[in-house]
Design a protein around this motif. Structure first.
Motif, short mmCIF file in Angstrom:
data_model
loop_
_atom_site.label_atom_id
_atom_site.label_comp_id
_atom_site.label_asym_id
_atom_site.label_seq_id
_atom_site.Cartn_x
_atom_site.Cartn_y
_atom_site.Cartn_z
N PRO A 247 0.77 -1.12 -0.05
CA PRO A 247 0.02 0.05 -0.01
C PRO A 247 0.69 1.46 0.16
CG PRO A 247 -0.85 -1.49 1.66
CD PRO A 247 0.38 -2.15 1.11
N ASP A 248 2.06 1.17 0.55
CA ASP A 248 3.07 2.49 0.56
C ASP A 248 3.37 2.55 -0.81
OD1 ASP A 248 2.54 2.87 3.46
OD2 ASP A 248 4.42 1.59 3.85
N ASN A 249 3.60 1.44 -1.55
CA ASN A 249 4.33 1.83 -2.95
C ASN A 249 2.95 2.39 -3.53
OD1 ASN A 249 6.24 1.44 -4.63
ND2 ASN A 249 5.63 -0.46 -5.43
N ALA A 250 1.83 1.75 -3.54
CA ALA A 250 0.59 2.36 -4.26
C ALA A 250 0.33 3.79 -4.11
CB ALA A 250 -0.58 1.43 -3.80
N ASP A 251 0.74 4.28 -2.62
CA ASP A 251 0.53 5.55 -2.20
C ASP A 251 1.61 6.57 -3.07
OD1 ASP A 251 -1.65 5.48 -0.86
OD2 ASP A 251 -0.67 5.67 1.29
N PHE A 252 2.72 5.80 -3.33
CA PHE A 252 3.72 6.64 -3.84
C PHE A 252 3.59 6.85 -5.35
CE2 PHE A 252 7.96 6.67 -6.62
CZ PHE A 252 8.47 7.53 -5.87
N ALA A 253 2.88 6.09 -5.94
CA ALA A 253 2.29 6.00 -7.30
C ALA A 253 1.41 7.21 -7.40
CB ALA A 253 2.03 4.77 -8.06
N ARG A 254 0.42 6.84 -6.61
CA ARG A 254 -0.78 7.85 -6.50
C ARG A 254 -0.25 9.38 -6.20
NH1 ARG A 254 -5.07 8.98 -2.51
NH2 ARG A 254 -3.85 7.76 -0.99
N ALA A 255 0.81 9.49 -5.54
CA ALA A 255 1.42 10.87 -5.21
C ALA A 255 2.18 11.48 -6.36
CB ALA A 255 2.17 10.91 -4.03
N ALA A 256 2.09 10.93 -7.45
CA ALA A 256 2.90 11.35 -8.63
C ALA A 256 2.46 13.08 -8.83
CB ALA A 256 2.89 10.56 -9.94
N PRO A 257 1.21 13.12 -8.78
CA PRO A 257 0.83 14.69 -8.97
C PRO A 257 1.45 15.81 -8.27
CG PRO A 257 -0.99 13.32 -9.61
CD PRO A 257 0.00 12.33 -8.75
N PHE A 258 1.63 15.12 -6.76
CA PHE A 258 2.05 16.22 -5.70
C PHE A 258 3.50 16.36 -6.12
CE2 PHE A 258 4.31 15.95 -1.97
CZ PHE A 258 4.10 17.22 -1.17
N ARG A 259 4.38 15.43 -6.65
CA ARG A 259 5.61 15.51 -7.02
C ARG A 259 5.89 16.63 -8.23
NH1 ARG A 259 5.57 10.26 -5.40
NH2 ARG A 259 5.48 9.44 -7.42
N GLU A 260 4.83 16.47 -8.75
CA GLU A 260 4.87 17.04 -10.09
C GLU A 260 4.62 18.70 -9.55
OE1 GLU A 260 2.04 15.69 -12.83
OE2 GLU A 260 3.14 13.88 -13.12
N CYS A 262 5.24 20.12 -6.67
CA CYS A 262 6.56 20.23 -5.96
C CYS A 262 7.71 20.88 -7.04
CB CYS A 262 6.86 19.46 -5.17
SG CYS A 262 5.92 19.04 -3.71
N ALA A 263 7.67 20.16 -8.34
CA ALA A 263 8.97 20.47 -9.12
C ALA A 263 8.54 21.72 -9.96
CB ALA A 263 8.90 19.41 -10.33
N ALA A 264 7.27 22.15 -9.98
CA ALA A 264 6.82 23.28 -10.50
C ALA A 264 7.00 24.45 -9.53
CB ALA A 264 5.38 23.47 -10.83
N TRP A 265 6.97 23.91 -8.23
CA TRP A 265 7.28 25.17 -7.29
C TRP A 265 8.86 25.17 -6.94
CZ3 TRP A 265 3.20 23.36 -3.34
CH2 TRP A 265 2.04 23.87 -3.48
N GLY A 266 9.52 24.36 -7.51
CA GLY A 266 11.01 24.33 -7.43
C GLY A 266 11.54 23.65 -5.88
N GLU A 267 10.51 22.89 -5.26
CA GLU A 267 10.87 22.51 -3.82
C GLU A 267 10.73 20.91 -3.64
OE1 GLU A 267 8.60 24.64 -1.02
OE2 GLU A 267 8.58 26.35 -2.11
N ASP A 268 11.55 20.64 -2.64
CA ASP A 268 11.51 19.03 -2.43
C ASP A 268 10.11 18.61 -1.76
OD1 ASP A 268 12.17 16.95 -0.32
OD2 ASP A 268 13.83 16.96 -1.90
N PRO A 269 9.60 17.42 -2.41
CA PRO A 269 8.38 16.97 -1.91
C PRO A 269 8.56 16.86 -0.44
CG PRO A 269 9.00 15.98 -3.92
CD PRO A 269 10.12 16.72 -3.52
N ALA A 270 9.43 16.17 0.03
CA ALA A 270 9.38 16.13 1.77
C ALA A 270 9.29 17.14 2.37
CB ALA A 270 10.59 15.24 2.05
N GLN A 271 9.82 18.28 1.92
CA GLN A 271 9.77 19.39 2.82
C GLN A 271 8.46 20.16 2.72
OE1 GLN A 271 13.06 22.22 2.58
NE2 GLN A 271 12.02 24.05 3.03
N VAL A 272 7.87 19.91 1.55
CA VAL A 272 6.32 20.52 1.34
C VAL A 272 5.30 19.79 2.05
CG1 VAL A 272 4.67 20.97 -0.33
CG2 VAL A 272 7.02 21.59 -0.94
N ALA A 273 5.74 18.29 2.12
CA ALA A 273 4.71 17.40 2.84
C ALA A 273 4.86 17.65 4.31
CB ALA A 273 5.08 15.97 2.61
#
Length: 323
Positions: A247-260, A262-273
């Protein structure tokens, strides 16, 4: 660092250093870096260390770092994974676990002692793993009749400053525990932008972490937020091996839009989370799963930034990732 009031335990830092990372269960590190991370956390103003026997080497590492003498103002928690035990053995098992933890850390007491296992209503059937229910969950009758009295006794004896529950079990059971006359002093609750317990979820009903946090706050129970990056799903890359059907792997895949985003903001996903988790209402402190000083620095930066701008919160919520 900002502080908050953790129920009856009083003021604590808005960030808590979790034991999983420094205990080397969230990816590779070593004792030297883990100890340096602990010291850096305290120097930055973190005042709570969240330990548990199942967090690898974390309790022994705390003992090695401080030699049984914690700095003034630093609080420590530990836990016991009781699951289902014979009623007559509950108190003895809690005491034995507490004593082992105290010995490992070189301490005479802890500030919070948590029931680490799930809670479920008597007769409840889990959607996943029900045949193994007794290995990970505690029935409410056992909790009410034996766990709570044992915790109250330990508190009266001064061996613990307070007691709590890990609120990752069945949401209706957690809410029921918060409604009892003898309430825990604190509860640990999922605090991430997906509202996801990931692999910890074995029940069919919807997770209700924000409702649980609000209910706890309304009843004067302290709230510790856990899994801000959902076991790595909200980072740029999971740092340990996961099975394809995790389920954690599935959540990682589902969170792809969040990483995108964060990339647009120029920030690290972990820090934003972490910044998002710190901005959630009703959470007193957020527990970090960091394993080194670099990861810690990201979290410290997130806390120093203050509450997340509402426009950013709205942009994240618009992704529709919440469970």
């Amino acid at each position: 660092m900002q502080t908050s009031t953790l129920g009856s335990l009083g003021p604590v830092s808005r960030l808590t250093l979790g034991g999983g990372g420094i205990g080397q269960i969230w990816g590779e590190t070593n004792d030297e870096e883990a100890m340096a991370t602990v010291m850096a956390a305290l120097e930055a103003g973190i005042t709570v260390l969240d330990a548990a026997p199942i967090y690898g080497s974390c309790e022994a590492l705390i003992g090695k770092t401080f030699g049984g003498k914690l700095p003034t103002g630093v609080k420590v928690t530990t836990k016991h994974y009781l699951a289902t035990s014979p009623a007559a053995e509950v108190e003895a098992r809690l005491i034995a676990s507490l004593e082992a933890s105290l010995s490992a850390m070189g301490l005479e007491r802890v500030d919070l002692f948590f029931l680490h296992s799930n809670l479920h209503a008597d007769g409840f059937e889990y959607a996943h793993g029900n045949a193994r229910r007794d290995t990970f969950s505690t029935a409410m009758s056992l909790y009410e009749g034996h766990v709570v009295p044992a915790m109250l006794k330990l508190k009266a004896q001064g061996r613990i400053g307070g007691w709590g529950i890990t609120g990752i079990g069945v949401p209706t059971a957690i809410l029921a525990a918060l409604d009892q006359a003898q309430k825990p002093d604190a509860v640990q609750v999922i605090a991430n932008l997906m509202d996801s317990p990931g692999a910890l979820r074995r029940y069919a009903e919807a997770p209700q972490p924000r409702a649980i946090a609000a209910a706890a706050r309304a009843r004067g129970v302290g709230v510790m937020g856990i899994r801000a990056v959902q076991a790595g799903a909200l980072t740029s890359g999971v740092d340990r091996d996961l099975s394809a059907n995790s389920p954690d792997n599935a959540d990682f895949a589902r969170a792809a839009p969040f990483r995108e985003l964060c990339a647009a903001w120029g920030e690290d996903p972990a820090q934003v989370a972490h910044h998002y988790a710190l901005s959630l209402a009703n959470y007193d402190t957020i527990v970090l799963g960091v394993k080194n000083r670099a990861e810690l620095a990201q979290c410290l930066a997130a806390e120093a930034a203050g509450p997340m701008e509402q426009a950013r919160v709205a942009a994240i919520d618009a992704l529709g990732l919440a469970s």
